[in-house]
Write an enzyme that holds these catalytic residues in place. Structure first.
Site, PDB file in Angstrom:
ATOM      1  N   VAL A   1       0.837  -1.199   0.000  1.00  0.00           N
ATOM      2  CA  VAL A   1       0.000   0.000   0.000  1.00  0.00           C
ATOM      3  C   VAL A   1       0.874   1.252   0.000  1.00  0.00           C
ATOM      4  CG1 VAL A   1      -0.236   0.154   2.535  1.00  0.00           C
ATOM      5  CG2 VAL A   1      -2.065   1.040   1.068  1.00  0.00           C
ATOM      6  N   CYS A   2       0.376   2.304  -0.668  1.00  0.00           N
ATOM      7  CA  CYS A   2       0.987   3.630  -0.605  1.00  0.00           C
ATOM      8  C   CYS A   2      -0.153   4.637  -0.442  1.00  0.00           C
ATOM      9  CB  CYS A   2       1.862   3.907  -1.833  1.00  0.00           C
ATOM     10  SG  CYS A   2       0.953   4.017  -3.387  1.00  0.00           S
ATOM     11  N   ARG A   3      -0.010   5.828  -0.956  1.00  0.00           N
ATOM     12  CA  ARG A   3      -1.061   6.840  -0.778  1.00  0.00           C
ATOM     13  C   ARG A   3      -2.256   6.578  -1.694  1.00  0.00           C
ATOM     14  NH1 ARG A   3      -2.329  12.361  -2.415  1.00  0.00           N
ATOM     15  NH2 ARG A   3      -3.229  13.424  -0.621  1.00  0.00           N
TER      16      ARG A   3
END
Length: 107
Positions: free
Chosen positions: A58-60
């Site tokens: 996951v990232c932004r």
């Protein structure tokens, strides 16, 4: 290259969630069970990513995590991109914590 994707709410309980955002983003708000390894450090910290299980990245919003998941898959790991990233996580009202003592938010 196709990378498998999953909705944040569909990540299995106990799944290995790898957060690849930068330190300031992590401090502001993250999933309670996530492991933090910024994208810029993933190559040198690969040994911290389990080889024998699915890794949910996951990232932004999903761009950096897509790149990391693709790279992990090229190495023979099993990695899945979290569609919509932490913005989707927040919109789905999933649990978040911060490292600041303030209410968590997605930076």
């Amino acid at each position: 290259m196709t990378v498998p994707e999953i909705e944040a709410r569909d990540i299995p309980s106990g799944g290995f969630l790898l957060d690849v955002r930068e330190q300031g983003e992590w401090v502001a708000g993250h999933a309670p069970e996530a492991v933090h390894i910024p994208m810029s450090e993933i190559q040198t910290r690969l040994d911290e990513v389990p080889a024998g299980r699915t890794v949910y990245v996951v990232c932004r919003v999903g761009g950096r995590s897509f790149q990391v998941a693709a790279w992990l898959n090229q190495l023979g790991r099993e990695a899945v991109n979290v569609d919509g990233g932490m913005q989707s996580w927040e919109q789905q009202k999933l649990p978040m914590v911060s490292e600041t003592g303030q209410s968590p938010f997605i930076a």
